[in-house]
Enzyme design. Sequence first.
Site, PDB file in Angstrom:
ATOM      1  N   ASP A  36       0.839  -1.202   0.000  1.00 32.03           N
ATOM      2  CA  ASP A  36       0.000   0.000   0.000  1.00 32.03           C
ATOM      3  C   ASP A  36       0.874   1.253   0.000  1.00 32.03           C
ATOM      4  O   ASP A  36       1.973   1.257   0.573  1.00 32.03           O
ATOM      5  CB  ASP A  36      -0.899   0.036   1.235  1.00 32.03           C
ATOM      6  CG  ASP A  36      -2.066  -0.922   1.133  1.00 32.03           C
ATOM      7  OD1 ASP A  36      -2.392  -1.348   0.016  1.00 32.03           O
ATOM      8  OD2 ASP A  36      -2.654  -1.246   2.184  1.00 32.03           O
ATOM      9  N   ARG A  75      -2.127  -0.878  -8.284  1.00 33.87           N
ATOM     10  CA  ARG A  75      -3.441  -0.382  -7.885  1.00 33.87           C
ATOM     11  C   ARG A  75      -3.400   1.137  -8.016  1.00 33.87           C
ATOM     12  O   ARG A  75      -2.529   1.796  -7.450  1.00 33.87           O
ATOM     13  CB  ARG A  75      -3.753  -0.774  -6.446  1.00 33.87           C
ATOM     14  CG  ARG A  75      -5.110  -0.250  -5.948  1.00 33.87           C
ATOM     15  CD  ARG A  75      -5.234  -0.403  -4.447  1.00 33.87           C
ATOM     16  NE  ARG A  75      -5.096  -1.787  -4.037  1.00 33.87           N
ATOM     17  CZ  ARG A  75      -4.581  -2.170  -2.872  1.00 33.87           C
ATOM     18  NH1 ARG A  75      -4.116  -1.271  -2.022  1.00 33.87           N
ATOM     19  NH2 ARG A  75      -4.477  -3.441  -2.567  1.00 33.87           N
ATOM     20  N   GLY A 104      -6.166   8.756  -3.592  1.00 30.37           N
ATOM     21  CA  GLY A 104      -5.330   9.108  -2.450  1.00 30.37           C
ATOM     22  C   GLY A 104      -6.172   9.557  -1.274  1.00 30.37           C
ATOM     23  O   GLY A 104      -7.183  10.241  -1.460  1.00 30.37           O
ATOM     24  N   ALA A 105      -5.745   9.189  -0.052  1.00 29.29           N
ATOM     25  CA  ALA A 105      -6.585   9.447   1.124  1.00 29.29           C
ATOM     26  C   ALA A 105      -5.832  10.106   2.259  1.00 29.29           C
ATOM     27  O   ALA A 105      -6.219   9.982   3.420  1.00 29.29           O
ATOM     28  CB  ALA A 105      -7.181   8.123   1.614  1.00 29.29           C
ATOM     29  N   HIS A 155     -14.563   4.240  -6.084  1.00 25.63           N
ATOM     30  CA  HIS A 155     -16.004   4.080  -5.958  1.00 25.63           C
ATOM     31  C   HIS A 155     -16.737   5.066  -6.863  1.00 25.63           C
ATOM     32  O   HIS A 155     -17.968   5.114  -6.870  1.00 25.63           O
ATOM     33  CB  HIS A 155     -16.435   4.318  -4.508  1.00 25.63           C
ATOM     34  CG  HIS A 155     -15.779   3.397  -3.535  1.00 25.63           C
ATOM     35  ND1 HIS A 155     -14.644   3.725  -2.842  1.00 25.63           N
ATOM     36  CD2 HIS A 155     -16.097   2.132  -3.154  1.00 25.63           C
ATOM     37  CE1 HIS A 155     -14.289   2.707  -2.074  1.00 25.63           C
ATOM     38  NE2 HIS A 155     -15.146   1.730  -2.240  1.00 25.63           N
ATOM     39  N   ARG A 210      -9.863   7.549   8.159  1.00 26.66           N
ATOM     40  CA  ARG A 210      -9.651   7.948   6.751  1.00 26.66           C
ATOM     41  C   ARG A 210     -10.858   7.609   5.892  1.00 26.66           C
ATOM     42  O   ARG A 210     -11.154   8.302   4.915  1.00 26.66           O
ATOM     43  CB  ARG A 210      -8.372   7.308   6.209  1.00 26.66           C
ATOM     44  CG  ARG A 210      -7.105   7.949   6.772  1.00 26.66           C
ATOM     45  CD  ARG A 210      -5.868   7.530   5.998  1.00 26.66           C
ATOM     46  NE  ARG A 210      -5.576   6.121   6.169  1.00 26.66           N
ATOM     47  CZ  ARG A 210      -4.902   5.606   7.191  1.00 26.66           C
ATOM     48  NH1 ARG A 210      -4.475   6.398   8.167  1.00 26.66           N
ATOM     49  NH2 ARG A 210      -4.664   4.316   7.254  1.00 26.66           N
ATOM     50  N   ARG A 211     -11.577   6.537   6.226  1.00 21.92           N
ATOM     51  CA  ARG A 211     -12.797   6.216   5.478  1.00 21.92           C
ATOM     52  C   ARG A 211     -13.858   7.290   5.727  1.00 21.92           C
ATOM     53  O   ARG A 211     -14.598   7.673   4.826  1.00 21.92           O
ATOM     54  CB  ARG A 211     -13.344   4.852   5.890  1.00 21.92           C
ATOM     55  CG  ARG A 211     -12.428   3.676   5.627  1.00 21.92           C
ATOM     56  CD  ARG A 211     -12.111   3.406   4.167  1.00 21.92           C
ATOM     57  NE  ARG A 211     -11.185   4.328   3.552  1.00 21.92           N
ATOM     58  CZ  ARG A 211      -9.854   4.294   3.724  1.00 21.92           C
ATOM     59  NH1 ARG A 211      -9.295   3.428   4.515  1.00 21.92           N
ATOM     60  NH2 ARG A 211      -9.089   5.165   3.085  1.00 21.92           N
TER      61      ARG A 211
END
Length: 305
Positions: A132, A182, A186-187, A225, A286-287
Amino acid sequence: MERILRNFFLFLSKNRFFTKLAKKYGLRFGAGKFVAGETVPDAVETIKELNKKGMAVTIDHLGEFIDSEAEAREAAEGCIKAIEAIAEHQLDSQLSLKLTSMGLDISEDLVMENMRRLLDVAEEKDVFVTIDMEDYERCEKTLEIFKKLREDYEHIGTVLQSYLYRTVDDIKELDKYNPNLRLVKGAYKESPKVAFPDKKDVDENLKKIIRIHLLNGNYTAVASHDDRMIEYTKSLVEEKDISKEQFEFQMLYGIRVERQEELVKEGYKMRVYVPYGNDWYGYFMRRLAERPANVAFVLKGVFGK
């Protein structure tokens, strides 16, 4: 307001006090919607259910703020157990991990020792491992370690983030490694000196790197998403006659479940990113930052509704 909430949750995601508190009290306040339990057996059961629905999986043993060599080696051992469980149960699953959990902030020698140990098992068990990507400060180190490992291992990929200015150059430079990547928006919260501050620029850059990587003939995981990104990918592969074997869509566990099922029915490979473990707090925050509407699930957890 949305930007304020995003920044607030990103700030909370880096708070060590709350991280320790979350470990103590376990998966509460809605986190169970996004995290598949605390143990490998918990993750195995979730993978089985998703596999039954025709979805592939990548599991992530959550771990942040690793401060000692012992913790890093313990995290690596946890990853090895996950790899062995995937093989034992013949699951359609890969493994994702963060190099900070392997000791990136301690020493590169420690990271390489842990990564080689678990990748030896992954190669033997035929389980793919994705490194990741974390924040900008660790981007260069992560890519350098990936390059070194890619020279010796087949079952390894990494992640590039479209909100960074450097990413187009990175994806071109990595092409010589024929990488499985992947691609994400970005988060993390970054300075405008290194990242696009405007969402529309982040979106356009994601389209650009999807196109470059697919046309280079490399395996591409489009992790978004956003229906616009999904439809862009569909149109591109149709226009360029790119095989469905060269790409997949990826989404997070617990988010847009119906859309995930739709993509499977349409004949696309859909991989669900399934985190597990007791170090869930930073991931969960972060979600919430990515989609403040998810706060509703937290409120339900708090008030028991």
